[in-house]
Design an enzyme around this catalytic site. Structure first.
Site, mmCIF file in Angstrom:
data_model
loop_
_atom_site.group_PDB
_atom_site.id
_atom_site.type_symbol
_atom_site.label_atom_id
_atom_site.label_comp_id
_atom_site.label_asym_id
_atom_site.label_seq_id
_atom_site.Cartn_x
_atom_site.Cartn_y
_atom_site.Cartn_z
ATOM 1 N N ASN A 154 0.812 -1.229 0.000
ATOM 2 C CA ASN A 154 0.000 0.000 0.000
ATOM 3 C C ASN A 154 0.842 1.274 0.000
ATOM 4 O O ASN A 154 0.276 2.363 -0.028
ATOM 5 C CB ASN A 154 -0.890 0.045 1.244
ATOM 6 C CG ASN A 154 -2.019 -0.952 1.158
ATOM 7 O OD1 ASN A 154 -1.803 -2.143 1.352
ATOM 8 N ND2 ASN A 154 -3.199 -0.486 0.839
ATOM 9 N N LYS A 155 2.157 1.149 0.023
ATOM 10 C CA LYS A 155 2.992 2.320 0.254
ATOM 11 C C LYS A 155 3.449 2.981 -1.053
ATOM 12 O O LYS A 155 3.317 2.426 -2.129
ATOM 13 C CB LYS A 155 4.207 1.909 1.106
ATOM 14 C CG LYS A 155 3.806 1.187 2.392
ATOM 15 C CD LYS A 155 2.771 1.949 3.216
ATOM 16 C CE LYS A 155 2.501 1.364 4.590
ATOM 17 N NZ LYS A 155 1.890 0.031 4.574
ATOM 18 N N ASN A 156 4.024 4.191 -0.901
ATOM 19 C CA ASN A 156 4.387 4.990 -2.076
ATOM 20 C C ASN A 156 5.373 4.283 -3.002
ATOM 21 O O ASN A 156 5.392 4.520 -4.201
ATOM 22 C CB ASN A 156 4.970 6.342 -1.643
ATOM 23 C CG ASN A 156 3.920 7.227 -0.995
ATOM 24 O OD1 ASN A 156 2.717 6.939 -1.065
ATOM 25 N ND2 ASN A 156 4.352 8.309 -0.365
#
Ligand SMILES: Cc1ncc(COP(=O)(O)O)c(C=O)c1O
Length: 442
Positions: free
Chosen positions: A215-217
């Site tokens: 879910n991270k950048n």
């Protein structure tokens, strides 16, 4: 950054809401919100295959070691403009490693924000210490005044979490930490690439941690790292993440350096994920600028609705843009807007969580964490709650402990901003807000 434009569907402003039988603004779901994933391509595939072809997936030795983990660490060090980076298997492991390196244990209190992720409190509790909740302010991150009010003689440090893509007011929080000789750990899991006045989040505290979960950048599926300017903390973290011992420049374990002799937890990153992360790091600025452009188009478009309060952003240029928060005067209005927006098609596929009331945002909210509210222990003695060293510490975790956070959670909608929105997707989101806000709050 895109110039804010009016949505094309002006007529929809006065149309019947989909909730009341009108035609929804969209009939196809929005893209899922996994920022790094949308930018994955041949480069990541080539990187992973390169490691497999070398048959050397372990960081320290192999038949044809590619040095991907070391490469990633040195590139992330440069990106953060710090002196040390340690690659790790997850953000949770990074929190655990960081707190162990900082010497956290029974008899200590660590201040944590009301809005965070369960791993933050888990790392404190797993080390036998007590997490003490502090309230958030309109940045949706730690309120420095609340932090100061929670300090006791047992407080050893503060964990500032840069939530939902935008930096906390970390300079003010660092000033509190300095005044009281406390450590500052920055959790940048949701804000990789974020900055304040050009200085990267993660470089303000004693240690900064990152997650590279999907879910991270930027992502390798799972993964993490920590950064620090301190050789001492780096060596201790290294020992914790490996076998319990730091290594010298030649890679030999240093059994005689007692300050670096700890207990290993086995959070070493592998070569394959590091190879993917090196590619994702190069793409991070482009991923962020895409999300930020979408988010600031939304923020501009909604400014004409005084009923919508927008999150206070410490430095807009340093906002990574992955979430768009809209706050309303009353919980009923926030709920109605959320229901109506979803009916207009502002939703993702079933796996997605992109348009929710914050009260539904699971283990990010302190009172939604059952093990915290019920003070579940880590062993049969119910440590850390039962430990003699921890008696007398403030252990209040039920709803009501952080009133400003409680109020914001009930009045705020959270929209994930996927990193691949088309102009049409953005138009639809603006049109749907426009239609719903005109009908409900106009
Ligand atoms: C703020 C925050 N901290 C820590 C973590 C933990 O990271 P990981 O999932 O890599 O263990 C997350 C991940 O969701 C997070 O959002």
């Amino acid at each position: 950054m895109k110039v804010a434009t009016e949505p094309k569907h002006q007529e929809s402003r006065h149309a019947t809401l989909a909730l009341h039988g009108g035609t929804p603004v969209r009939s196809t779901p929005l893209p899922l919100e996994f920022p790094g994933v949308h930018h994955m391509g041949e480069e990541e595939i080539e990187a992973a295959v390169r490691v497999l072809r070398s048959r050397s997936p372990f960081r320290f030795y192999g038949v044809d070691l590619q040095g991907e983990v070391e490469g990633f660490e040195s590139e992330f060090t440069a990106f953060e403009n710090v002196s040390h980076c340690l690659a790790l298997t997850s953000g949770t492991g990074a929190l655990h490693t960081a707190l162990a390196a900082l010497g956290v244990g029974p008899g200590q209190e660590v201040i944590v924000p009301a809005y965070m992720w369960v791993s933050v409190v888990a790392a404190v509790v797993n080390l036998g210490a007590i997490p003490v909740l502090a309230d958030i302010d309109d940045t949706f991150c730690l309120d420095p005044a609340s932090v100061e009010a929670r300090i006791t003689p047992r407080t050893s440090g503060i964990i500032a979490v840069h939530m939902s893509g935008a930096p906390a007011d970390v300079e003010a929080i660092a000033a509190v930490a300095r005044r009281h000789s406390l450590f500052l750990l920055e959790d940048c899991a949701q804000c990789a690439g974020g900055s304040i006045d050009g200085r990267r989040v993660g470089s303000f505290g004693d240690i900064g941690i990152f997650s590279f979960q999907m879910n991270k950048n930027m992502t390798s599926g799972e993964g993490g790292c920590l950064v620090t300017q301190s050789e001492y903390l780096y060596q201790r973290a290294f020992a914790v993440h490996d076998t319990g011992y730091a290594r010298d420049a030649a890679g030999r374990a240093m059994y005689d350096k007692l300050e670096y002799c700890l207990w290993g937890r086995g959070y070493r990153l592998d070569e394959m994920r590091a190879a993917v992360l090196r590619v994702q790091l190069r793409k991070l600025p482009q991923i962020i600028s895409k999300m930020r452009a979408s988010k600031y188009r939304f923020r501009e478009a909604l400014r004409r609705f005084p009923q919508v309060q927008l999150r206070r952003i410490v430095d807009e240029r340093g906002d990574t843009g992955c979430f768009f928060l809209t706050t309303f005067a009353a919980p009923e209005l926030a709920r109605a807007v959320n229901r109506a927006l979803r009916a207009e098609g502002i939703v993702t596929f079933s796996q997605g969580i992109n348009d929710v009331l914050m009260t539904e945002w699971g283990l990010h909210l302190y009172y939604n964490i059952p093990s915290l509210v019920q003070k579940t222990g880590i062993d049969k003695r119910n440590s850390p709650w039962s430990l003699a060293e921890n008696q007398g510490s403030r252990t209040e975790y039920g709803k009501g402990t952080c009133p400003h956070a409680d109020s914001l959670f009930e009045r705020t909608n959270l929209l994930a901003v996927p990193s691949n929105l088309t102009e049409q997707d953005e138009d639809d989101i603006i049109t749907a807000f426009d239609k719903v806000l005109t009908a409900l709050a106009g």
